[in-house]
Design a protein around this motif. Structure first.
Motif, mmCIF file in Angstrom:
data_model
loop_
_atom_site.group_PDB
_atom_site.id
_atom_site.type_symbol
_atom_site.label_atom_id
_atom_site.label_comp_id
_atom_site.label_asym_id
_atom_site.label_seq_id
_atom_site.Cartn_x
_atom_site.Cartn_y
_atom_site.Cartn_z
ATOM 1 N N LEU A 26 16.551 22.601 -7.184
ATOM 2 C CA LEU A 26 16.213 22.639 -5.718
ATOM 3 C C LEU A 26 15.214 21.725 -4.974
ATOM 4 C CD1 LEU A 26 17.081 24.059 -3.199
ATOM 5 C CD2 LEU A 26 15.279 25.653 -3.317
ATOM 6 N N VAL A 27 14.182 21.462 -5.834
ATOM 7 C CA VAL A 27 13.165 20.157 -5.339
ATOM 8 C C VAL A 27 13.836 19.073 -5.432
ATOM 9 C CG1 VAL A 27 11.137 19.341 -6.145
ATOM 10 C CG2 VAL A 27 11.156 21.645 -6.074
ATOM 11 N N LEU A 78 7.265 15.570 -0.439
ATOM 12 C CA LEU A 78 6.991 16.931 0.216
ATOM 13 C C LEU A 78 8.039 17.911 -0.098
ATOM 14 C CD1 LEU A 78 6.140 15.684 3.744
ATOM 15 C CD2 LEU A 78 4.688 16.334 2.231
ATOM 16 N N ALA A 79 8.952 17.556 -0.871
ATOM 17 C CA ALA A 79 10.005 18.468 -1.428
ATOM 18 C C ALA A 79 9.525 19.945 -2.204
ATOM 19 C CB ALA A 79 11.294 18.082 -2.078
ATOM 20 N N ALA A 80 8.583 19.395 -3.064
ATOM 21 C CA ALA A 80 7.954 20.235 -3.922
ATOM 22 C C ALA A 80 7.037 21.367 -3.368
ATOM 23 C CB ALA A 80 7.315 19.489 -5.021
ATOM 24 N N PRO A 81 6.272 20.859 -2.495
ATOM 25 C CA PRO A 81 5.350 21.964 -1.825
ATOM 26 C C PRO A 81 6.400 22.782 -0.756
ATOM 27 C CG PRO A 81 4.764 19.832 -0.978
ATOM 28 C CD PRO A 81 5.543 19.557 -2.079
ATOM 29 N N PHE A 114 0.807 -1.348 0.002
ATOM 30 C CA PHE A 114 -0.169 0.067 0.090
ATOM 31 C C PHE A 114 0.937 1.286 0.106
ATOM 32 C CE2 PHE A 114 -2.764 -3.044 1.787
ATOM 33 C CZ PHE A 114 -4.020 -3.080 1.197
ATOM 34 N N THR A 115 1.848 1.310 0.741
ATOM 35 C CA THR A 115 2.879 2.211 0.878
ATOM 36 C C THR A 115 3.457 2.651 -0.403
ATOM 37 O OG1 THR A 115 3.167 1.866 3.175
ATOM 38 C CG2 THR A 115 4.894 3.223 1.834
ATOM 39 N N ALA A 116 3.934 1.477 -1.023
ATOM 40 C CA ALA A 116 4.614 1.290 -2.411
ATOM 41 C C ALA A 116 3.599 1.889 -3.503
ATOM 42 C CB ALA A 116 5.156 0.123 -2.846
ATOM 43 N N ALA A 117 2.327 1.600 -3.382
ATOM 44 C CA ALA A 117 1.434 1.827 -4.399
ATOM 45 C C ALA A 117 1.193 3.580 -4.258
ATOM 46 C CB ALA A 117 0.170 1.132 -4.254
ATOM 47 N N ALA A 118 1.297 3.898 -3.030
ATOM 48 C CA ALA A 118 0.826 5.489 -3.040
ATOM 49 C C ALA A 118 1.886 6.353 -3.254
ATOM 50 C CB ALA A 118 0.770 5.606 -1.211
ATOM 51 N N GLY A 119 2.817 5.938 -3.286
ATOM 52 C CA GLY A 119 4.456 6.392 -3.735
ATOM 53 C C GLY A 119 4.237 6.452 -5.163
ATOM 54 N N ALA A 120 3.824 5.538 -5.821
ATOM 55 C CA ALA A 120 3.635 5.369 -7.333
ATOM 56 C C ALA A 120 2.635 6.463 -7.762
ATOM 57 C CB ALA A 120 3.550 4.012 -7.659
ATOM 58 N N PHE A 121 1.380 6.265 -6.944
ATOM 59 C CA PHE A 121 0.353 7.045 -7.166
ATOM 60 C C PHE A 121 0.722 8.763 -7.241
ATOM 61 C CE2 PHE A 121 -3.062 10.069 -5.720
ATOM 62 C CZ PHE A 121 -3.880 9.837 -6.618
ATOM 63 N N PHE A 122 1.429 9.064 -6.214
ATOM 64 C CA PHE A 122 1.790 10.682 -6.253
ATOM 65 C C PHE A 122 2.648 10.914 -7.397
ATOM 66 C CE2 PHE A 122 0.764 10.308 -1.658
ATOM 67 C CZ PHE A 122 -0.427 11.072 -1.723
ATOM 68 N N LEU A 123 3.490 9.891 -7.549
ATOM 69 C CA LEU A 123 4.314 10.465 -8.955
ATOM 70 C C LEU A 123 3.422 10.567 -10.087
ATOM 71 C CD1 LEU A 123 7.771 8.354 -8.450
ATOM 72 C CD2 LEU A 123 7.521 10.563 -8.610
ATOM 73 N N GLY A 124 2.561 9.735 -10.174
ATOM 74 C CA GLY A 124 1.762 9.794 -11.540
ATOM 75 C C GLY A 124 0.391 11.023 -11.555
ATOM 76 N N VAL A 125 0.523 11.570 -10.313
ATOM 77 C CA VAL A 125 -0.538 12.734 -10.286
ATOM 78 C C VAL A 125 -0.318 13.696 -11.335
ATOM 79 C CG1 VAL A 125 -1.350 14.373 -8.788
ATOM 80 C CG2 VAL A 125 -1.295 12.372 -7.852
ATOM 81 N N ARG A 126 1.050 13.938 -11.703
ATOM 82 C CA ARG A 126 1.294 15.120 -12.624
ATOM 83 C C ARG A 126 0.675 14.512 -13.887
ATOM 84 N NH1 ARG A 126 4.977 11.067 -12.963
ATOM 85 N NH2 ARG A 126 6.162 10.752 -15.000
ATOM 86 N N ASN A 127 0.210 13.543 -14.395
ATOM 87 C CA ASN A 127 -0.349 13.292 -15.664
ATOM 88 C C ASN A 127 -1.809 13.720 -15.640
ATOM 89 O OD1 ASN A 127 2.005 11.862 -16.448
ATOM 90 N ND2 ASN A 127 1.082 9.954 -15.711
#
Length: 237
Positions: free
Chosen positions: A192-193, A219-222, A77-90
């Motif tokens: 920087l991000v 969280l680096a980006a925000p 679930f943690t792994a899927a969450a990380g992948a999800f956040f990376l894919g949100v940009r799409n």
């Protein structure tokens, strides 16, 4: 008689030039699916699971993040969450492309599968709607077919080789991920991000369970954007 003013006409690239550029991007990036196939199978996923990820998910960075976290022993679930956040940009790419492509409703769900970094970059580089559609379609089709084919070949190769760590192929995934990321770091904010994300991700590896450092690094980006906005607000006073 009143003089008529002609509307400005935007000259686009020849179709052949758009197709050539789109094929170049699709082939160059599509070949890296081999590295994903090797990394995924070497990380413990089956051949079917590996191919299903490329067929259904089809966003390289998220796929590499998912299998990397799972290979490190992370919670699914943690792994899927990380992948999800990376894919949100799409999703944000899709908002812009929907206006430029202006596709019929029936085609939009199909086109959504191809909304990724490369198709967006090629489409946005075209000055006309015809060019946008050709660039998006050719890049998406080429990349989708080649990425899935090379994923299959990489997964089969990894199964034949056996222990991918002994061959050093476990580094293939991170290397390709960095190669895809590097051209995007064109400005000071992006660098920087990326730098802060690396510090957070690597620094927290010994302390947090596998998969969580990726989420914290997001969280680096925000954080950087908030710091810039806060600084700009102070400067405007």
């Amino acid at each position: 008689m009143a003089e008529q003013t002609a509307e400005p006409v935007t000259a686009g690239k020849p179709d052949a030039a758009v197709v050539r550029d789109a094929l170049g991007v699709g082939i160059a990036v599509g070949l890296s699916g081999f590295a994903f196939g090797v990394t995924s199978t070497g990380g413990g996923l089956t051949l079917a699971q590996t191919c299903a990820l490329s067929l259904l998910v089809f966003t390289g960075a998220s796929q590499f993040a998912l299998v990397g976290a799972l290979a490190a022993g992370g919670n699914p679930f943690t792994a899927a969450a990380g992948a999800f956040f990376l894919g949100v940009r799409n999703a944000f790419y899709g908002l812009r492309l929907s206006q430029l492509l202006a596709l019929p409703r029936v085609l939009r769900p199909l086109a959504a599968q191809w909304v990724i970094d490369e198709t967006t970059a090629v489409a946005l580089a075209q000055p006309t709607r015809r060019g946008v559609r050709i660039g998006f379609t050719v890049t998406g089709l080429t990349l989708y077919v080649l990425w899935n084919l090379t994923t299959l070949l990489g997964a089969l190769g990894a199964e034949a080789i056996g222990d991918t760590d002994a061959w050093g192929l476990d580094a293939a995934g991170p290397a390709v991920f960095l190669a895809l990321l590097a051209p995007m770091l064109t400005g000071a904010v992006e660098r920087l991000v990326a730098g802060l994300a690396v510090v957070l991700g690597v620094g927290l590896l010994p302390v947090l369970p596998a998969g969580l450092p990726v989420l914290v690094a997001a969280l680096a980006a925000p954080a950087v954007l908030w710091a810039r906005g806060h600084r700009a607000g102070k400067g405007g006073r």
